[in-house]
Design a protein around this motif. Structure first.
Motif, short mmCIF file in Angstrom:
data_model
loop_
_atom_site.label_atom_id
_atom_site.label_comp_id
_atom_site.label_asym_id
_atom_site.label_seq_id
_atom_site.Cartn_x
_atom_site.Cartn_y
_atom_site.Cartn_z
N CYS A 1 0.80 -1.23 0.00
CA CYS A 1 0.00 0.00 0.00
C CYS A 1 0.83 1.27 0.00
O CYS A 1 0.28 2.36 -0.09
N PHE A 2 2.16 1.16 0.08
CA PHE A 2 3.01 2.35 0.08
C PHE A 2 3.42 2.72 -1.33
O PHE A 2 3.72 1.85 -2.15
N HIS A 3 3.46 4.03 -1.58
CA HIS A 3 3.91 4.56 -2.87
C HIS A 3 4.97 5.61 -2.59
O HIS A 3 4.90 6.33 -1.60
N GLU A 4 5.94 5.69 -3.51
CA GLU A 4 7.12 6.51 -3.27
C GLU A 4 7.17 7.76 -4.14
O GLU A 4 7.14 7.69 -5.37
N GLY A 5 7.28 8.90 -3.46
CA GLY A 5 7.54 10.15 -4.13
C GLY A 5 9.01 10.50 -4.01
O GLY A 5 9.77 9.80 -3.34
N GLU A 6 9.39 11.59 -4.62
CA GLU A 6 10.78 12.02 -4.58
C GLU A 6 11.28 12.24 -3.16
O GLU A 6 12.40 11.87 -2.82
N ASN A 7 10.42 12.85 -2.29
CA ASN A 7 10.91 13.13 -0.94
C ASN A 7 9.98 12.71 0.20
O ASN A 7 10.14 13.15 1.33
N MET A 8 9.02 11.83 -0.09
CA MET A 8 8.19 11.24 0.96
C MET A 8 7.45 10.03 0.42
O MET A 8 7.47 9.76 -0.78
N LEU A 9 6.80 9.32 1.32
CA LEU A 9 5.96 8.17 0.97
C LEU A 9 4.50 8.54 1.21
O LEU A 9 4.21 9.45 1.99
N VAL A 10 3.60 7.81 0.56
CA VAL A 10 2.17 7.93 0.84
C VAL A 10 1.58 6.53 0.93
O VAL A 10 2.19 5.55 0.47
N ILE A 11 0.39 6.44 1.51
CA ILE A 11 -0.33 5.17 1.64
C ILE A 11 -1.57 5.22 0.76
O ILE A 11 -2.34 6.19 0.81
N ASP A 12 -1.78 4.17 0.00
CA ASP A 12 -2.98 4.03 -0.82
C ASP A 12 -4.13 3.61 0.09
O ASP A 12 -4.12 2.49 0.63
N PRO A 13 -5.15 4.45 0.27
CA PRO A 13 -6.24 4.10 1.18
C PRO A 13 -7.07 2.92 0.70
O PRO A 13 -7.74 2.27 1.49
N GLU A 14 -7.01 2.64 -0.60
CA GLU A 14 -7.76 1.50 -1.15
C GLU A 14 -7.06 0.17 -0.85
O GLU A 14 -7.71 -0.87 -0.77
N GLU A 15 -5.75 0.20 -0.67
CA GLU A 15 -4.98 -1.02 -0.42
C GLU A 15 -4.68 -1.25 1.07
O GLU A 15 -4.46 -2.38 1.49
N CYS A 16 -4.65 -0.17 1.85
CA CYS A 16 -4.35 -0.27 3.28
C CYS A 16 -5.40 -1.14 3.98
O CYS A 16 -6.61 -0.95 3.78
N ILE A 17 -4.95 -2.10 4.78
CA ILE A 17 -5.88 -2.99 5.49
C ILE A 17 -6.07 -2.56 6.95
O ILE A 17 -6.63 -3.31 7.75
N ASP A 18 -5.60 -1.37 7.29
CA ASP A 18 -5.82 -0.79 8.62
C ASP A 18 -5.23 -1.61 9.76
O ASP A 18 -5.75 -1.61 10.86
N CYS A 19 -4.12 -2.28 9.49
CA CYS A 19 -3.52 -3.10 10.55
C CYS A 19 -2.72 -2.26 11.54
O CYS A 19 -2.56 -2.64 12.69
N GLY A 20 -2.15 -1.15 11.08
CA GLY A 20 -1.42 -0.24 11.95
C GLY A 20 0.00 -0.62 12.29
O GLY A 20 0.65 0.07 13.08
N VAL A 21 0.54 -1.70 11.72
CA VAL A 21 1.91 -2.09 12.08
C VAL A 21 2.94 -1.05 11.66
O VAL A 21 4.01 -0.95 12.26
N CYS A 22 2.62 -0.25 10.67
CA CYS A 22 3.55 0.77 10.19
C CYS A 22 3.73 1.93 11.17
O CYS A 22 4.78 2.56 11.21
N VAL A 23 2.72 2.20 11.95
CA VAL A 23 2.73 3.38 12.83
C VAL A 23 3.93 3.38 13.78
O VAL A 23 4.67 4.36 13.85
N ASP A 24 4.11 2.31 14.50
CA ASP A 24 5.20 2.25 15.48
C ASP A 24 6.58 2.13 14.84
O ASP A 24 7.58 2.40 15.49
N GLU A 25 6.65 1.74 13.58
CA GLU A 25 7.93 1.60 12.90
C GLU A 25 8.47 2.93 12.37
O GLU A 25 9.66 3.04 12.10
N CYS A 26 7.62 3.93 12.23
CA CYS A 26 8.04 5.20 11.67
C CYS A 26 8.87 5.99 12.69
O CYS A 26 8.37 6.38 13.74
N PRO A 27 10.15 6.22 12.38
CA PRO A 27 11.02 6.90 13.34
C PRO A 27 10.72 8.39 13.52
O PRO A 27 11.24 9.01 14.45
N VAL A 28 9.87 8.97 12.66
CA VAL A 28 9.55 10.39 12.79
C VAL A 28 8.08 10.64 13.11
O VAL A 28 7.60 11.77 13.05
N THR A 29 7.35 9.60 13.48
CA THR A 29 5.93 9.69 13.84
C THR A 29 5.13 10.44 12.77
O THR A 29 4.46 11.43 13.05
N ALA A 30 5.22 9.94 11.55
CA ALA A 30 4.54 10.58 10.42
C ALA A 30 3.24 9.89 10.03
O ALA A 30 2.48 10.42 9.24
#
Length: 111
Positions: free
Chosen positions: A25-54
């Motif tokens: 569900c992640f897509h890559e831009g030149e200087n950030m990532l975004v999440i595809d809301p259609e593919e995200c399964i709302d599990c939340g495992v990514c939240v705690d892994e983000c070192p900048v709380t984004a």
């Protein structure tokens, strides 16, 4: 309810979140990532892994970053999918604690 990548990711682009995501569900831009809301399964495992709380649940995005909900939807449809982690941007250490980076967002796709 999908998860949303917000301003703290800009000019950092840590990919720890990508490594733990069970779906693509992640897509890559030149200087950030975004999440595809259609593919995200709302599990939340990514939240705690983000070192900048984004990353926030869509209903918990801080008001000052509400525009990132639409930004994630828009650019997830335009940017390439990223399924494996990579090194953060060279600017990550310098920008990881910086606020007010929205003006430095690049709409260019990642490589």
């Amino acid at each position: 309810m999908a998860f949303v990548v917000t301003e703290p990711c800009i000019k950092c682009k840590y990919t720890d979140c990508v490594d733990v995501c069970p779906v693509a569900c992640f897509h890559e831009g030149e200087n950030m990532l975004v999440i595809d809301p259609e593919e995200c399964i709302d599990c939340g495992v990514c939240v705690d892994e983000c070192p900048v709380t984004a990353i926030f649940s869509e209903d918990e995005v801080p008001e000052k970053w509400n525009s990132f909900i639409e930004l994630n939807k828009k650019y997830a449809a335009e940017w390439p999918m990223i399924e494996e982690g990579k090194e953060p941007l060279d600017t990550a250490d310098e920008y990881k604690d910086k606020e007010g980076k929205t003006g430095e967002f690049s709409s260019a796709p990642g490589a």
